[in-house]
Design a protein around this motif. Structure first.
Motif, PDB file in Angstrom:
ATOM      1  N   HIS A   1     -19.431  37.800 -32.252  1.00 18.84           N
ATOM      2  CA  HIS A   1     -20.042  36.752 -31.429  1.00 18.84           C
ATOM      3  C   HIS A   1     -21.116  36.004 -32.209  1.00 18.84           C
ATOM      4  O   HIS A   1     -21.266  34.792 -32.067  1.00 18.84           O
ATOM      5  CB  HIS A   1     -20.627  37.346 -30.151  1.00 18.84           C
ATOM      6  CG  HIS A   1     -19.596  37.865 -29.200  1.00 18.84           C
ATOM      7  ND1 HIS A   1     -18.631  37.058 -28.637  1.00 18.84           N
ATOM      8  CD2 HIS A   1     -19.373  39.114 -28.719  1.00 18.84           C
ATOM      9  CE1 HIS A   1     -17.861  37.789 -27.841  1.00 18.84           C
ATOM     10  NE2 HIS A   1     -18.289  39.036 -27.873  1.00 18.84           N
ATOM     11  N   GLY A   2     -21.872  36.727 -33.031  1.00 15.98           N
ATOM     12  CA  GLY A   2     -22.901  36.075 -33.823  1.00 15.98           C
ATOM     13  C   GLY A   2     -22.324  35.097 -34.827  1.00 15.98           C
ATOM     14  O   GLY A   2     -22.880  34.015 -35.046  1.00 15.98           O
ATOM     15  N   HIS A   3     -21.218  35.461 -35.446  1.00 15.86           N
ATOM     16  CA  HIS A   3     -20.579  34.543 -36.392  1.00 15.86           C
ATOM     17  C   HIS A   3     -20.022  33.315 -35.675  1.00 15.86           C
ATOM     18  O   HIS A   3     -20.059  32.203 -36.216  1.00 15.86           O
ATOM     19  CB  HIS A   3     -19.486  35.264 -37.177  1.00 15.86           C
ATOM     20  CG  HIS A   3     -20.012  35.985 -38.376  1.00 15.86           C
ATOM     21  ND1 HIS A   3     -20.159  35.383 -39.604  1.00 15.86           N
ATOM     22  CD2 HIS A   3     -20.474  37.255 -38.520  1.00 15.86           C
ATOM     23  CE1 HIS A   3     -20.659  36.248 -40.463  1.00 15.86           C
ATOM     24  NE2 HIS A   3     -20.863  37.394 -39.834  1.00 15.86           N
ATOM     25  N   ARG A   4     -19.535  33.498 -34.468  1.00 16.05           N
ATOM     26  CA  ARG A   4     -19.072  32.337 -33.704  1.00 16.05           C
ATOM     27  C   ARG A   4     -20.234  31.413 -33.373  1.00 16.05           C
ATOM     28  O   ARG A   4     -20.110  30.185 -33.417  1.00 16.05           O
ATOM     29  CB  ARG A   4     -18.359  32.822 -32.440  1.00 16.05           C
ATOM     30  CG  ARG A   4     -16.961  33.365 -32.736  1.00 16.05           C
ATOM     31  CD  ARG A   4     -16.491  34.370 -31.730  1.00 16.05           C
ATOM     32  NE  ARG A   4     -16.362  33.823 -30.386  1.00 16.05           N
ATOM     33  CZ  ARG A   4     -15.946  34.547 -29.340  1.00 16.05           C
ATOM     34  NH1 ARG A   4     -15.624  35.815 -29.502  1.00 16.05           N
ATOM     35  NH2 ARG A   4     -15.847  33.990 -28.154  1.00 16.05           N
ATOM     36  N   ALA A   5     -21.385  32.019 -33.050  1.00 11.45           N
ATOM     37  CA  ALA A   5     -22.575  31.208 -32.781  1.00 11.45           C
ATOM     38  C   ALA A   5     -23.013  30.452 -34.032  1.00 11.45           C
ATOM     39  O   ALA A   5     -23.376  29.265 -33.965  1.00 11.45           O
ATOM     40  CB  ALA A   5     -23.709  32.105 -32.280  1.00 11.45           C
ATOM     41  N   MET A   6     -22.967  31.109 -35.182  1.00 14.18           N
ATOM     42  CA  MET A   6     -23.358  30.447 -36.428  1.00 14.18           C
ATOM     43  C   MET A   6     -22.379  29.326 -36.782  1.00 14.18           C
ATOM     44  O   MET A   6     -22.782  28.260 -37.258  1.00 14.18           O
ATOM     45  CB  MET A   6     -23.447  31.468 -37.559  1.00 14.18           C
ATOM     46  CG  MET A   6     -24.570  32.472 -37.381  1.00 14.18           C
ATOM     47  SD  MET A   6     -24.699  33.663 -38.742  1.00 14.18           S
ATOM     48  CE  MET A   6     -25.437  32.609 -39.997  1.00 14.18           C
ATOM     49  N   ALA A   7     -21.093  29.568 -36.545  1.00 14.33           N
ATOM     50  CA  ALA A   7     -20.099  28.517 -36.801  1.00 14.33           C
ATOM     51  C   ALA A   7     -20.386  27.301 -35.948  1.00 14.33           C
ATOM     52  O   ALA A   7     -20.302  26.159 -36.416  1.00 14.33           O
ATOM     53  CB  ALA A   7     -18.694  29.048 -36.532  1.00 14.33           C
ATOM     54  N   ARG A   8     -20.740  27.534 -34.693  1.00  8.61           N
ATOM     55  CA  ARG A   8     -21.028  26.398 -33.809  1.00  8.61           C
ATOM     56  C   ARG A   8     -22.245  25.620 -34.305  1.00  8.61           C
ATOM     57  O   ARG A   8     -22.231  24.380 -34.328  1.00  8.61           O
ATOM     58  CB  ARG A   8     -21.263  26.875 -32.379  1.00  8.61           C
ATOM     59  CG  ARG A   8     -21.639  25.736 -31.444  1.00  8.61           C
ATOM     60  CD  ARG A   8     -21.670  26.162 -30.006  1.00  8.61           C
ATOM     61  NE  ARG A   8     -22.001  25.029 -29.149  1.00  8.61           N
ATOM     62  CZ  ARG A   8     -21.883  25.032 -27.827  1.00  8.61           C
ATOM     63  NH1 ARG A   8     -21.429  26.114 -27.208  1.00  8.61           N
ATOM     64  NH2 ARG A   8     -22.194  23.984 -27.114  1.00  8.61           N
ATOM     65  N   THR A   9     -23.299  26.320 -34.714  1.00  9.64           N
ATOM     66  CA  THR A   9     -24.495  25.641 -35.206  1.00  9.64           C
ATOM     67  C   THR A   9     -24.187  24.825 -36.454  1.00  9.64           C
ATOM     68  O   THR A   9     -24.643  23.686 -36.609  1.00  9.64           O
ATOM     69  CB  THR A   9     -25.608  26.668 -35.494  1.00  9.64           C
ATOM     70  OG1 THR A   9     -25.895  27.388 -34.295  1.00  9.64           O
ATOM     71  CG2 THR A   9     -26.873  25.986 -35.981  1.00  9.64           C
ATOM     72  N   LEU A  10     -23.398  25.401 -37.363  1.00  9.90           N
ATOM     73  CA  LEU A  10     -23.028  24.688 -38.583  1.00  9.90           C
ATOM     74  C   LEU A  10     -22.160  23.474 -38.258  1.00  9.90           C
ATOM     75  O   LEU A  10     -22.373  22.385 -38.798  1.00  9.90           O
ATOM     76  CB  LEU A  10     -22.298  25.635 -39.538  1.00  9.90           C
ATOM     77  CG  LEU A  10     -21.853  25.063 -40.882  1.00  9.90           C
ATOM     78  CD1 LEU A  10     -23.041  24.497 -41.663  1.00  9.90           C
ATOM     79  CD2 LEU A  10     -21.135  26.134 -41.695  1.00  9.90           C
ATOM     80  N   LEU A  11     -21.193  23.658 -37.379  1.00  7.09           N
ATOM     81  CA  LEU A  11     -20.335  22.534 -36.999  1.00  7.09           C
ATOM     82  C   LEU A  11     -21.131  21.448 -36.281  1.00  7.09           C
ATOM     83  O   LEU A  11     -20.881  20.253 -36.472  1.00  7.09           O
ATOM     84  CB  LEU A  11     -19.189  23.033 -36.117  1.00  7.09           C
ATOM     85  CG  LEU A  11     -18.115  23.841 -36.848  1.00  7.09           C
ATOM     86  CD1 LEU A  11     -17.229  24.574 -35.844  1.00  7.09           C
ATOM     87  CD2 LEU A  11     -17.272  22.936 -37.742  1.00  7.09           C
ATOM     88  N   ASP A  12     -22.087  21.847 -35.464  1.00  5.74           N
ATOM     89  CA  ASP A  12     -22.956  20.863 -34.800  1.00  5.74           C
ATOM     90  C   ASP A  12     -23.673  20.000 -35.828  1.00  5.74           C
ATOM     91  O   ASP A  12     -23.815  18.790 -35.657  1.00  5.74           O
ATOM     92  CB  ASP A  12     -23.992  21.570 -33.919  1.00  5.74           C
ATOM     93  CG  ASP A  12     -23.527  21.745 -32.487  1.00  5.74           C
ATOM     94  OD1 ASP A  12     -22.631  20.986 -32.053  1.00  5.74           O
ATOM     95  OD2 ASP A  12     -24.049  22.640 -31.811  1.00  5.74           O
TER      96      ASP A  12
END
Length: 218
Positions: A190-201
């Motif tokens: 879940h943390g990696h998914r959150a980081m992916a979202r922040t990077l994609l944002d």
């Protein structure tokens, strides 16, 4: 090349791009993900969804590394690939040196950014680390906030795009839930998914309706 807006570089070119992710165990996506995809993998998937199917994504991050290893091995981990964009994820292990290590960390980080630009003409994306649980090593718990501040200063001084994971995880209105962590300072699936979202944002590439976006972050 617009160093302040990396997405402009991506959208402004139909030519295949080479991306390199460099850093520590979080970027490497080591066993703390328990087989789930790491944030660099999720990011690459979203780029392919955006029709960047000829781009190459290279992850040379190494568990346990500090900014000093990045500087010492920059040719091996990045320059030999002539990357168009380099995403840096470092800082958790550097906290071992405490506040006494901040000056050296900052100077070396700046040298890494300069080396990537001068050696390969790369756009360098600077990231702060994720936050940590209280069960993480004491040096991380005690010193990570100061190192995150120093990374922000590096980004500002070098005019590099900043992806501020630490701010996202410590948002007082929506702090990172415990299940984003695998153990200590390592994010889990879940943390990696959150980081992916922040990077994609940061790239203006997050789309909740996309296949990657449907990996909702509970």
């Amino acid at each position: 090349m617009d160093r302040q807006n990396p997405l402009a570089h991506v959208k402004g070119s139909d030519q295949p791009l080479t991306w390199t992710f460099i850093g520590d165990s979080v970027t490497a996506g080591t066993w703390h993900t328990y087989g789930a995809r790491s944030y660099p993998e999720l990011f690459a998937e979203r780029m392919r969804e955006m029709a960047r199917t000829a781009d190459v994504f290279i992850n040379t991050a190494v568990s346990g590394w500090t900014v000093y290893e990045l500087d010492r091995h920059l040719d091996r981990i990045a320059l030999r690939f002539s990357p168009d964009l380099v995403v840096v994820g470092i800082g958790l292990n550097d906290t071992r040196l405490g506040t006494a290590g901040l000056a050296g960390f900052s100077a070396t980080y700046r040298r890494v950014v300069r080396g990537l630009r001068e050696g390969a003409g790369s756009t360098v994306v600077v990231q702060t680390p994720n936050d940590t649980l209280s069960t993480a090593p004491r040096h991380v718990v005690d010193h990570l906030p100061r190192y995150a501040e120093e990374i922000r200063a590096v980004a500002a001084d070098t005019r590099a795009p900043l992806v501020d994971h630490y701010a996202a995880w410590t948002d007082p209105e929506a702090p990172a839930p415990e299940h984003w962590y695998a153990m200590g300072c390592h994010p889990g699936a879940h943390g990696h998914r959150a980081m992916a979202r922040t990077l994609l944002d940061a790239f203006g590439a997050w789309d909740p309706a996309s296949r990657t976006g449907r990996l909702a972050i509970p």
